[in-house]
Design an enzyme around this catalytic site. Structure first.
Site, PDB file in Angstrom:
ATOM      1  N   GLY A 122       0.724  -1.263   0.050  1.00 51.05           N
ATOM      2  CA  GLY A 122      -0.111  -0.043  -0.058  1.00 51.05           C
ATOM      3  C   GLY A 122       0.884   1.197  -0.045  1.00 51.05           C
ATOM      4  N   GLY A 168       0.211   5.565   0.907  1.00 54.46           N
ATOM      5  CA  GLY A 168      -0.702   6.246   1.500  1.00 54.46           C
ATOM      6  C   GLY A 168       0.057   7.734   1.155  1.00 54.46           C
ATOM      7  CG  PHE A 221       1.761  11.702   5.705  1.00 55.25           C
ATOM      8  CD1 PHE A 221       2.156  12.750   5.132  1.00 55.25           C
ATOM      9  CD2 PHE A 221       0.508  11.636   5.959  1.00 55.25           C
ATOM     10  CE1 PHE A 221       1.362  14.073   5.176  1.00 55.25           C
ATOM     11  CE2 PHE A 221      -0.458  12.767   6.203  1.00 55.25           C
ATOM     12  CZ  PHE A 221       0.309  13.868   5.612  1.00 55.25           C
ATOM     13  N   GLY A 222       3.521   8.006   3.171  1.00 55.39           N
ATOM     14  CA  GLY A 222       4.466   7.045   3.056  1.00 55.39           C
ATOM     15  C   GLY A 222       4.173   5.662   2.600  1.00 55.39           C
ATOM     16  CB  VAL A 275       1.932  -0.018   4.011  1.00 53.51           C
ATOM     17  CG1 VAL A 275       1.677  -1.495   5.249  1.00 53.51           C
ATOM     18  CG2 VAL A 275       1.278   1.182   4.528  1.00 53.51           C
ATOM     19  CG  ASP A 293      -7.708  10.163   6.065  1.00 52.37           C
ATOM     20  OD1 ASP A 293      -8.424  10.327   5.087  1.00 52.37           O
ATOM     21  OD2 ASP A 293      -6.463   9.718   5.543  1.00 52.37           O
TER      22      ASP A 293
END
Length: 612
Positions: free
Chosen positions: A286, A288, A290-291, A293, A414
């Protein structure tokens, strides 16, 4: 199997059904004790064996979100030693022969809303730990042998609507604040040693304690002893203060964005590099805001983990890391993603490196199930109505915990399908707390006072309309996101679909079809399940009718939660109650919940009932 004429003993073999979620044997003629094999179940959704002839002790290992053991002949103490105490919202052990003290462990049931222990032999005082039940709505401890004073912390229970302490041995002054202001919501009759309270209770006034008689003056030896003790205490406290001040201001340790890391097992950049095979793209699960996974295996946990690596070049990433650490430091709930550890250090190039390590969720996100890629064989990624109900309830329970049952209300900000992760049993866990705000912090104002896009926190389509108009973070915003999520789950349409343009939205799309044409906009896959496999036409029609009623009710809640006015939206604790009721009616369980001498568990005024 409730309200039949079943008799005999509960068969021990039923404990072999380890994935059983519901057991309802209410209103039968079972006798004997609860089989020890029932301890194999772990945590269930509902356990109801009320109105039988059962005896013996209650298994301390058996746990469920709803526990109803009322109207039997159980004896001994009430012991609860299951792992998921914080998820229990109903305990009913009324009309038994239980004894001993009220267990302190009840204070861990922070989702508790209904507690009925009346008609037993409980003794001792009401434990201090019950002050943690901030969301409790009904308490009945009547007809026991309880003693001591009525706790004043009951005054602080803002959601408490019914309190019955009658026919015990309580003494002292009855509080006057909170629920004690209304004589129709409390009962303290049958406690001859009580006094005071509001005038409507018609209790005798409390006698003021007479001032103590002056004793003989202290002897010189006692005075000297007291002075020495006081001086010594001052010196000791001064030393402690200086030591703490020196440690706090010592520069020898570099502080991380959160002290949270001190309570977790520390892992290094090298550990995570090895666990993810060098952050291989093959392990990428994944990406997102801010980063990224990655899936990996950490030796210290010996199991699959999800490693969220922050992109520190992205503006706001460091703040997101700090927010997520702070939010996940103490919160614990079955339906929140569990953080295992964090890493804050440098990589092999000398650059700052920050990552969070979570439990791995093998079934991915709700986004992948609602909107699977074409090349993933979508027919294998289908959620039936029961699964969608369970997931929606799981998410509602998580938000209810964040909003109402944690010491400081938390706003997620969120909520969307990609942030809802599913474990191997399809239990939903809310994750990604990078935008989380504690209301005490949010009340002071933050970037949402801007009207530009950069000041809006959340994901397009799920952001409440007030956030675009300078509104501050509140639990109402999460409720809006939940409403949109629920509508997306039953229609399988994203709020950002191309069809929602020119002032059209998913909310208006469903609202305009409600209620007569709701079935025309529902995900067609929900209407093709189960019923076709039933041969009997009467049962098939019954299922179709229940499916229709269920979907219309879900649409009603989704529309109500996503209405434009924040104050008109439902509260998550009400959503939880109604969602449980909808699921019970769809599955034809829990219909028996009307009790004598106390209100229905499901309010007759609930909006979902008006749709039937």
């Amino acid at each position: 199997m409730f309200q039949n004429k079943l008799s005999g003993r509960i068969p021990p073999s039923i404990g072999n059904i380890t994935r059983l979620s519901y057991l309802d044997l209410n209103g039968n003629d079972f006798h004997g004790s609860i089989p020890s094999s029932l301890g194999n179940w772990g945590f269930m959704e509902e356990l109801s064996i009320s109105q039988n002839k059962l005896n013996g002790t209650i298994l301390k290992q058996v746990g469920a979100a709803q526990i109803d053991l009322s109207r039997n002949s159980f004896t001994g103490s009430l012991l609860l030693e299951v792992d998921n105490l914080e998820n229990i919202w109903l305990i009913d052990v009324s009309e038994n022969k239980l004894s001993g003290e009220i267990p302190d462990t009840l204070g861990k049931c922070q989702s508790m809303e209904l507690l009925y222990m009346n008609g037993n032999l409980f003794q001792g005082t009401i434990p201090e730990s019950l002050r943690n039940l901030k969301g409790i709505q009904e308490i009945d401890l009547s007809r026991n042998n309880l003693s001591g004073q009525i706790p004043k912390y009951f005054e602080e229970f803002h959601f408490l609507e019914y309190l019955n302490l009658s026919f015990n041995n309580f003494e002292g002054e009855v509080p006057k604040g909170g629920i004690f202001r209304n004589a129709s919501t409390i009962s303290v009759v049958g406690n001859s040693k009580l006094c005071g309270g509001i005038s409507e209770l018609q209790l005798r006034p409390c006698l003021k304690q007479a001032s103590k008689k002056r004793g003989k003056p202290f002897s010189p030896r006692i005075k000297i002893t007291v002075i020495i003790v006081v001086v010594s205490s001052v010196i000791l406290l001064s030393c402690i203060f200086v030591t703490l001040y020196w440690r706090r201001n010592s520069p020898k340790k570099a502080s991380s964005p959160s002290s949270t890391q001190n309570q977790w097992l520390q892992v290094s950049y090298a550990d995570l590099l090895q666990a993810t095979d060098g952050f291989s793209s093959a392990n990428l699960i994944g990406v997102g805001s801010f980063g990224s996974v990655y899936k990996g295996i950490l030796e210290c946990f010996e199991t699959l983990v999800a490693v969220k690596v922050l992109n520190l070049m992205q503006q706001g990433a460091l703040k997101s890391f700090a927010a997520e650490c702070e939010a996940l430091r103490n919160i614990r709930h079955r339906n929140l993603v569990k953080i295992l550890t964090v890493c804050s250090g440098i990589d092999f190039n000398g650059n700052d490196f920050k990552a969070l390590v979570f439990e791995y969720m093998p079934n991915g996100s709700l986004e992948e199930w609602l909107h699977p890629n074409v090349d993933e064989q979508p027919q294998l990624r289908n959620l039936n109505l029961t699964q969608r109900l369970n997931i929606a309830i799981d998410v509602a329970l998580a938000l209810d915990y964040l909003h109402h049952h944690y010491q400081t209300p938390i706003v997620h900000r969120d909520l969307k399908p990609s942030n809802i992760l599913l474990d191997d049993e399809m239990v939903a866990h809310v994750g990604d707390f990078g935008l989380t705000k504690f209301l005490s912090e949010a009340a002071e104002g933050f970037s949402q006072n801007q009207t530009t896009t950069s000041g809006i926190k959340g994901s397009i389509g799920y952001i409440p309309p007030e956030c675009g108009m300078g509104g501050k973070a509140s639990t109402h915003g999460d409720v809006y996101s939940y409403g949109i999520l629920l509508l997306e789950m039953i229609t399988r349409k994203r709020p950002t679909d191309d069809m929602f343009k020119d002032n059209q939205s998913l909310h208006h799309f469903v609202k305009s079809a409600f209620p007569e044409q709701v079935m025309e906009i529902i995900d067609p896959r929900l209407l093709l399940e189960d019923a076709e496999a039933i041969q009997d036409s009467e049962n098939r029609n019954n299922l179709r009718n229940r499916t229709h009623d269920c979907l219309v009710s879900l649409a009603s809640i989704g529309v109500s939660c996503s209405t434009e006015s924040p104050k008109e939206r439902m509260k998550m604790r009400d959503v939880v109650m109604e969602m449980h009721a909808i699921r019970d009616l769809y599955l034809e369980v829990g219909i028996h919940r009307q009790r004598q001498n106390r209100p229905l568990l499901l309010g007759e005024g609930s909006s979902y009932l008006s749709n039937y």
